[in-house]
Design a protein around this motif. Sequence first.
Motif, PDB file in Angstrom:
ATOM      1  N   ASP A 155      37.268  56.903  30.405  1.00  0.00           N
ATOM      2  CA  ASP A 155      37.656  55.844  31.332  1.00  0.00           C
ATOM      3  C   ASP A 155      38.266  56.359  32.636  1.00  0.00           C
ATOM      4  O   ASP A 155      38.339  55.623  33.619  1.00  0.00           O
ATOM      5  CB  ASP A 155      38.651  54.892  30.667  1.00  0.00           C
ATOM      6  N   ASP A 156      38.734  57.600  32.646  1.00  0.00           N
ATOM      7  CA  ASP A 156      39.364  58.168  33.837  1.00  0.00           C
ATOM      8  C   ASP A 156      38.320  58.327  34.938  1.00  0.00           C
ATOM      9  O   ASP A 156      37.412  59.154  34.823  1.00  0.00           O
ATOM     10  CB  ASP A 156      39.975  59.528  33.486  1.00  0.00           C
ATOM     11  N   PRO A 157      38.416  57.568  36.032  1.00  0.00           N
ATOM     12  CA  PRO A 157      37.393  57.657  37.079  1.00  0.00           C
ATOM     13  C   PRO A 157      37.345  59.013  37.764  1.00  0.00           C
ATOM     14  O   PRO A 157      36.329  59.385  38.344  1.00  0.00           O
ATOM     15  CB  PRO A 157      37.784  56.541  38.050  1.00  0.00           C
ATOM     16  N   GLU A 158      38.455  59.760  37.701  1.00  0.00           N
ATOM     17  CA  GLU A 158      38.459  61.079  38.333  1.00  0.00           C
ATOM     18  C   GLU A 158      37.481  62.023  37.656  1.00  0.00           C
ATOM     19  O   GLU A 158      36.976  62.959  38.295  1.00  0.00           O
ATOM     20  CB  GLU A 158      39.878  61.663  38.322  1.00  0.00           C
ATOM     21  N   THR A 179      27.158  52.307  33.771  1.00  0.00           N
ATOM     22  CA  THR A 179      28.156  51.416  33.158  1.00  0.00           C
ATOM     23  C   THR A 179      29.521  51.481  33.844  1.00  0.00           C
ATOM     24  O   THR A 179      30.528  51.080  33.261  1.00  0.00           O
ATOM     25  CB  THR A 179      28.319  51.650  31.637  1.00  0.00           C
ATOM     26  N   VAL A 180      29.569  51.941  35.084  1.00  0.00           N
ATOM     27  CA  VAL A 180      30.850  51.945  35.798  1.00  0.00           C
ATOM     28  C   VAL A 180      31.334  50.502  35.959  1.00  0.00           C
ATOM     29  O   VAL A 180      30.567  49.623  36.345  1.00  0.00           O
ATOM     30  CB  VAL A 180      30.721  52.628  37.173  1.00  0.00           C
ATOM     31  N   PRO A 181      32.600  50.215  35.639  1.00  0.00           N
ATOM     32  CA  PRO A 181      33.130  48.873  35.909  1.00  0.00           C
ATOM     33  C   PRO A 181      33.095  48.604  37.413  1.00  0.00           C
ATOM     34  O   PRO A 181      33.385  49.490  38.220  1.00  0.00           O
ATOM     35  CB  PRO A 181      34.574  48.950  35.389  1.00  0.00           C
ATOM     36  N   SER A 182      32.728  47.401  37.800  1.00  0.00           N
ATOM     37  CA  SER A 182      32.587  47.104  39.223  1.00  0.00           C
ATOM     38  C   SER A 182      33.890  47.332  39.985  1.00  0.00           C
ATOM     39  O   SER A 182      33.864  47.712  41.162  1.00  0.00           O
ATOM     40  CB  SER A 182      32.111  45.661  39.420  1.00  0.00           C
ATOM     41  N   ALA A 200      22.725  46.833  37.073  1.00  0.00           N
ATOM     42  CA  ALA A 200      23.284  45.489  37.157  1.00  0.00           C
ATOM     43  C   ALA A 200      23.226  44.776  35.813  1.00  0.00           C
ATOM     44  O   ALA A 200      22.165  44.299  35.417  1.00  0.00           O
ATOM     45  CB  ALA A 200      22.538  44.671  38.195  1.00  0.00           C
ATOM     46  N   PRO A 201      24.347  44.690  35.097  1.00  0.00           N
ATOM     47  CA  PRO A 201      24.376  43.882  33.878  1.00  0.00           C
ATOM     48  C   PRO A 201      24.501  42.404  34.220  1.00  0.00           C
ATOM     49  O   PRO A 201      24.904  42.051  35.327  1.00  0.00           O
ATOM     50  CB  PRO A 201      25.627  44.382  33.150  1.00  0.00           C
ATOM     51  N   ARG A 212      28.631  45.396  48.452  1.00  0.00           N
ATOM     52  CA  ARG A 212      29.883  45.421  49.213  1.00  0.00           C
ATOM     53  C   ARG A 212      30.938  46.280  48.523  1.00  0.00           C
ATOM     54  O   ARG A 212      31.794  46.875  49.187  1.00  0.00           O
ATOM     55  CB  ARG A 212      30.403  43.996  49.418  1.00  0.00           C
ATOM     56  N   LEU A 213      30.879  46.367  47.202  1.00  0.00           N
ATOM     57  CA  LEU A 213      31.837  47.184  46.456  1.00  0.00           C
ATOM     58  C   LEU A 213      31.507  48.678  46.510  1.00  0.00           C
ATOM     59  O   LEU A 213      32.346  49.502  46.170  1.00  0.00           O
ATOM     60  CB  LEU A 213      31.881  46.733  44.991  1.00  0.00           C
ATOM     61  N   GLY A 214      30.265  49.003  46.920  1.00  0.00           N
ATOM     62  CA  GLY A 214      29.940  50.420  47.060  1.00  0.00           C
ATOM     63  C   GLY A 214      28.578  50.849  46.579  1.00  0.00           C
ATOM     64  O   GLY A 214      28.201  52.009  46.751  1.00  0.00           O
ATOM     65  N   ALA A 215      27.823  49.965  45.953  1.00  0.00           N
ATOM     66  CA  ALA A 215      26.500  50.341  45.447  1.00  0.00           C
ATOM     67  C   ALA A 215      25.488  50.415  46.595  1.00  0.00           C
ATOM     68  O   ALA A 215      25.401  49.504  47.418  1.00  0.00           O
ATOM     69  CB  ALA A 215      26.014  49.335  44.418  1.00  0.00           C
TER      70      ALA A 215
END
Length: 247
Positions: A155-158, A179-182, A200-201, A212-215
């Motif tokens: 879960d650590d995004p780093e 599966t990255v959380p938006s 896109a789920p 807009r979030l980065g995709a």
Amino acid sequence: MTATAGAFRALHHGREAADPLVLPGPWDAASARAFADAGFPALATPSAGVSASLGHEDGETPADEMFAAVARIARAVDVPVSADVEDGYGLPPKELVARLLEAGAVGCNLEDTDRSTKRLKDPRAHADWLAEVRAEAGDELFVNARVDTFLRGVDDPEQAVARIRLYVEAGADCVYPITVPSARLPLLRAATDAPINVSAPASDPPLAELGRLGATRITFGPGLHRRAQAVVAEIARELYGRGPAKL
């Protein structure tokens, strides 16, 4: 028209944030034609959808069958086709690149999960392998490096950021934190200038919002095949329910 990696690469750049590149995932030649005829400028095969269409579980399709399926899809359309070839099937980079190009693909997904162990590969070793793929392919393939940390429960995004940077340095054209959380997308967007692929789920925001979030680009994994198969199953039930006398 002959599809090229350069044309495919260009589709990923200069886009407005709310206008990500949408790449449907065909599983056979007929679905590829349907998506191309609808106007999509490029396609990206899903390994799970192709595997299901061939009667295999995800991750269990022999390499020869997968490349043959990709070749049928690429041959059926004039738009660029990127192929999901999982972890490369253990092929040396030179052979992997040759087989992708022979199949008519202009891009590929390469994941950092070892299919035999279901564990994440060492990121530096995987980056070195990606660099070999890039060296063999030159500009003839668009390499989408899948980052499986979230998929594998990290879960650590780093951890994802570290892999993203390594893979981009190795020559990946695009990164795919599957599966990255938006909510984590802005953090990843800030970590790299490279295009970011998001799957896109059904429960996630609209595609424009993901952009807009980065995709940079949107794919669907096996989702479109599953929707189509659900329709086929409904038709089958309806047909069977009529009984022999009503057919």
